[in-house]
Design a protein around this motif. Sequence first.
Motif, PDB file in Angstrom:
ATOM      1  N   SER A 167      -5.130   3.165 -10.830  1.00 31.18           N
ATOM      2  CA  SER A 167      -5.830   3.209  -9.548  1.00 31.18           C
ATOM      3  C   SER A 167      -5.524   1.964  -8.714  1.00 31.18           C
ATOM      4  CB  SER A 167      -7.343   3.333  -9.762  1.00 31.18           C
ATOM      5  OG  SER A 167      -7.656   4.564 -10.397  1.00 31.18           O
ATOM      6  N   ALA A 186      -3.451   1.756  -5.135  1.00 28.57           N
ATOM      7  CA  ALA A 186      -4.097   1.172  -3.949  1.00 28.57           C
ATOM      8  C   ALA A 186      -3.317  -0.024  -3.419  1.00 28.57           C
ATOM      9  CB  ALA A 186      -5.530   0.745  -4.294  1.00 28.57           C
ATOM     10  N   ARG A 219       0.827  -1.207   0.000  1.00 27.22           N
ATOM     11  CA  ARG A 219       0.000   0.000   0.000  1.00 27.22           C
ATOM     12  C   ARG A 219       0.861   1.256   0.000  1.00 27.22           C
ATOM     13  NH1 ARG A 219      -2.560  -2.898   4.141  1.00 27.22           N
ATOM     14  NH2 ARG A 219      -2.041  -1.312   5.701  1.00 27.22           N
TER      15      ARG A 219
END
Length: 283
Positions: free
Chosen positions: A44, A48, A12
């Motif tokens: 995206s 993430a 992350r």
Amino acid sequence: MPPISAPTLRQRRLGAELRKLRQKAGLSSTEAASGLGVNQARISMIEAGRYPVGADRVRAMARSYACQDSALMDALAAMTGRRVRGWWEEYRDFLPPELLDIAELEHHAGELRVALAIHIPALLQTADHTRALLREAVPPFRPYEAEHWLTHRIKRQVVLHRERPVRYTAILHEAALHMQYGGPETARAQLAHLVELSEHDHISIRVIPFTRASYPGNGQSIDYISGSVPELDTVQLDTHHGCAFLDAEAHLAKYRTVLGRMETGSLGLAESRDLIRRIAHSI
């Protein structure tokens, strides 16, 4: 490649750092995707931490975002690759995810700095001291739950005793040394353990005595985990509702300052060791 269902904190963080670079370049995710020849959904997912990304792709993204910091690019590239199944993964079904994240951060850390007011740092605790703390948990642990927490905490301490141990600095308020968790015998053994650890070259234990006029940080527990470059540092704070992880530049600067002031206001290493011995003898 299939998406990652449960990305680790490290995965992350890699995605978050790539997002910071993109935003600093003034690019939307759609614009970034167009420049890299992928779709916006892929960007995206990467940001993430849910899509595997290799070192070459990370370098290409950083260059596309006009990053000129080669040290940061190298550090980000080193965070890619296959997911490392560290010892902490065996606890995934038994402990909160943030405890696994802490163990992973410590495993990869370049340096650890901690500050506490009324507790001994986890990496410096004896097993009996930890057991005494776990008995006070609210709500109470079942015996097998307490054992998971205990063994996880003890295994975290390997970073101080491995072949290439992490550099570790603990700043304790004197109050923490007077707390007799588990009773006098456990407390004396814990203080003796601190003295023994403080004699290792890579472990620094400093005490802020009661006689100091101020205590920076207002008694908040602080863990500062240094990454391979300063941009990848992390601050971990304990709260009543779990752990908080901070990595914004302003937060990192704030807590570096707080820890620096704490260290300035603490006793020297030898003086701190002598104070710990005196308190142990008085129990």
